[in-house]
Design an enzyme around this catalytic site. Structure first.
Site, PDB file in Angstrom:
ATOM      1  N   CYS A  60      -9.340  14.861  33.106  1.00 21.16           N
ATOM      2  CA  CYS A  60      -9.669  15.967  33.960  1.00 21.16           C
ATOM      3  C   CYS A  60     -10.804  16.945  33.160  1.00 21.16           C
ATOM      4  O   CYS A  60     -11.474  17.607  34.022  1.00 21.16           O
ATOM      5  CB  CYS A  60      -8.418  16.542  34.353  1.00 21.16           C
ATOM      6  N   CYS A 133      -8.076  21.227  35.286  1.00 15.27           N
ATOM      7  CA  CYS A 133      -6.641  20.418  35.419  1.00 15.27           C
ATOM      8  C   CYS A 133      -5.855  21.678  35.939  1.00 15.27           C
ATOM      9  O   CYS A 133      -6.180  22.935  36.003  1.00 15.27           O
ATOM     10  CB  CYS A 133      -6.317  19.948  34.113  1.00 15.27           C
ATOM     11  N   LYS A 135      -3.143  23.360  35.522  1.00 20.74           N
ATOM     12  CA  LYS A 135      -2.614  24.675  34.862  1.00 20.74           C
ATOM     13  C   LYS A 135      -3.675  25.570  34.283  1.00 20.74           C
ATOM     14  O   LYS A 135      -3.589  26.827  34.248  1.00 20.74           O
ATOM     15  CB  LYS A 135      -1.490  24.469  33.866  1.00 20.74           C
ATOM     16  N   CYS A 205      -7.876  14.869  39.217  1.00 22.37           N
ATOM     17  CA  CYS A 205      -7.086  13.629  40.168  1.00 22.37           C
ATOM     18  C   CYS A 205      -7.508  13.995  41.680  1.00 22.37           C
ATOM     19  O   CYS A 205      -7.661  15.181  42.145  1.00 22.37           O
ATOM     20  CB  CYS A 205      -5.670  13.941  40.289  1.00 22.37           C
ATOM     21  N   GLU A 456       7.503  19.039  37.103  1.00 24.34           N
ATOM     22  CA  GLU A 456       6.930  18.545  38.246  1.00 24.34           C
ATOM     23  C   GLU A 456       7.845  17.304  38.550  1.00 24.34           C
ATOM     24  O   GLU A 456       7.929  16.589  37.328  1.00 24.34           O
ATOM     25  CB  GLU A 456       5.514  18.228  38.150  1.00 24.34           C
ATOM     26  N   SER A 482       4.345  18.004  41.813  1.00 18.85           N
ATOM     27  CA  SER A 482       2.885  17.650  41.654  1.00 18.85           C
ATOM     28  C   SER A 482       2.523  17.726  43.094  1.00 18.85           C
ATOM     29  O   SER A 482       3.217  17.629  44.048  1.00 18.85           O
ATOM     30  CB  SER A 482       2.730  16.245  41.211  1.00 18.85           C
TER      31      SER A 482
END
Length: 568
Positions: A60, A133, A135, A205, A456, A482
């Protein structure tokens, strides 16, 4: 932080850096900066920090160092002095299902704190934060809101899908394949072949998982340039976006426009609206609450219910839909969707953005999606007529819980509890076949304090889907999910088990009902029995007593308040 007054355009443009580098007494500071590349004339320029979350620990973020360079070029071209610095990032996808995942949500606070620390210490006049990404994006925005200095956020961009035997695949395909493998549906060789091609390069993702959800939310909030959230990670468009962001922050400095001028309550309502229309991640609830807290904006989980009653899900995106983010990019990105929402009266067009213009002005000449596409539907044929993000209350969640109900899994589930005190124990039970149709899997002591870190549950939810139980099994937890999770899943149960929430005293075989229509989650116990069980319950010992996880557990708020660590 309070806004500084300025007596001239020069002091406005150098409101903070002037205190660090101006005057004979600051000669030592200038000497240090000469060593990092300042020329004499640079001390008269605005100084712009470029907070890069680059690292090699996740695809990412692996390209963000180059994007930061492009931002710096834009800052320089606009007449200011760029200074690039780094902060951390962690990989949810790599740590998922392990003890390391407890650090994931914690990293949001570390990132926010570190950006605030660098910018505050160095006297920077503006900031461009580059994230890619789950967070690090809300972490960046929390810092920008706290600092309240002119700022722009740049999204690192989405990954392209992998190809497995002619079918598009991504990281969630691999997680679900683990469940298929456990059920004997695919071989060792097939699993190995999939994992080798699922993630072909740089970028976040590929579905409407948390990264793409938060990028879209931040753009709708007004803190990114138009379509920054809908560009491929490795593309000419993303390079142009970065250079434009560098130029935009310098213009914001000159105009005196700060994040809290942009991050208003109405702007957060716009962000919620776009998240719902895209079918975005439940993590958006947690992160938007935390971002609003940092901006001193009153926002609650009930605002998601209020807005969700009138906003439909329009995008047919993974995990519950058919398409990946690259397909949305191909048809024009998020801008046409926001124009649709604005024209329908669902967005506040008068909100200021980092362009220096309002949302309505940005969208005035926005194109429509091409005819024949079916990635984003019209209002006459939505995926779901109201929000998929459902806030539930009841005797299992007096403080609220968050469900992701696409409608495909049904709206009501009733089953028997099967309880686990950790994610690992639940995952092994699912993979071994202990969890069967009709079960409500309860995973507790995974909340912000109890985990700590609120992991998650992508591994258990993917295993359930992989074993073909997506419509026959529900899962509830005081942890979170997630953006890749789908099925009948309910997280953020508050109060969490570690705080003595009712989830702590549920027993195997207790009947649980989840009703998305009435927005209730209940265990079929009398008030007397529930009270008796809670009175007999004892809080477990902390899992960590020193280090960052212990500090986090001592300071973090509940999920219903955004799991923030600076509650006042």
């Amino acid at each position: 932080m309070p806004r500084r007054s300025a007596s001239s355009s020069t002091s406005l443009e150098r409101a903070w850096s002037s205190t660090v580098v101006d005057g004979p007494e600051r000669a030592a500071s200038r000497a240090m900066l000469h060593a990092v590349g300042f020329a004499r004339e640079d001390f008269a320029k605005s100084q712009v920090g470029i907070a890069s979350t680059w690292s090699q620990v996740t695809p990412c973020n692996i390209h963000l160092d180059q994007l930061a360079v492009s931002v710096a070029l834009g800052v320089h071209a606009a007449g200011a002095k760029p200074l690039v610095f780094n902060t951390i990032t962690v990989s949810d996808g790599i740590s998922m299902g392990s003890e390391g995942m407890k650090y994931s949500l914690v990293s949001r606070e570390v990132i926010a704190d570190s950006i605030e620390t660098v910018v505050g210490c160095e006297g920077l006049d503006g900031v461009v934060a580059v994230g890619g990404c789950d967070k690090n994006m809300p972490g960046c925005l929390i810092a920008l809101a706290r600092l309240n200095r002119p700022a722009v956020f740049v999204y690192g961009g989405t990954i392209l899908p992998g190809d497995f035997h002619g079918k598009p695949v991504d990281v969630v395909s691999v997680f679900e394949a683990v469940g298929q493998h456990a059920a004997g549906k695919i071989s060792d060789e097939q699993l190995a072949g999939l994992e080798a091609v699922a993630i072909p390069g740089a970028g976040s993702c590929g579905g409407m998982y948390t990264a793409n959800t938060m990028a879209s939310a931040i753009e709708a909030l007004g803190m990114s340039l138009p379509n920054s959230s809908a560009q491929a990670a490795v593309s000419k468009e993303k390079t142009v976006d970065c250079e434009a962001a560098g130029q935009a922050v310098v213009e914001l400095i000159r105009k005196g426009i700060r994040p809290r001028d942009i991050m208003t309550r109405k702007a957060f309502e716009n962000a919620i609206t776009v998240v719902i229309a895209l079918g975005g991640s439940t993590n958006a609830v947690l992160h938007l609450l935390a971002m609003a807290h940092a901006a001193d904006v009153k926002l609650s989980i009930d605002d998601f219910t209020r807005i969700g009653r009138k906003v439909p899900v329009l995008a047919d995106l993974k995990p519950s839909g058919r398409y990946v983010m690259a397909e949305l990019v191909r048809i024009g990105g998020t801008v046409p969707l926001m124009k649709m929402l604005l024209d329908q009266g669902l967005l506040h067009g008068d909100c200021l953005t980092v362009t220096g213009r309002t949302m309505a002005q940005n969208l005035k000449n926005a194109p429509s999606y091409p005819k024949g596409q079916d990635v984003v539907r019209g209002f006459d044929n939505p995926i779901k007529k109201n929000s998929h993000l459902v806030v539930l209350y009841g005797n299992l969640a007096p403080g609220g819980a968050v469900a992701k109900i696409s409608g495909k899994e049904g709206l009501v589930f009733r089953g028997k509890a099967i309880c686990y005190n950790s994610e690992e124990a639940a995952l092994q039970a699912i993979l071994k076949g202990t969890v069967k149709a009709g079960h409500v899997v309860v995973i507790r002591y995974e909340g912000p304090k109890g985990g700590p870190g609120m992991r998650e549950m992508l591994s258990p939810t993917s295993a359930i889907m992989g074993r073909g139980l997506g419509k026959e099994v529900a899962l509830i937890t005081d942890g979170r999910f997630s953006g890749g999770s789908h099925g009948f899943v309910i997280g953020h149960v508050t109060p969490e088990a570690y705080d003595g929430g009712p989830l702590a005293v549920v027993k195997n075989g207790d009947a649980i009902t989840i009703d998305a229509d009435t927005r209730q989650i209940t265990v079929e116990l009398s008030a007397t029995e529930l009270k008796k069980r809670l009175k007999a319950w004892k809080q477990p010992r902390p899992r960590y007593t020193r280090g960052v996880l212990a500090k986090y557990a001592r300071t973090v708020s509940t999920a219903s308040l955004g799991a923030v660590t600076d509650l006042s």
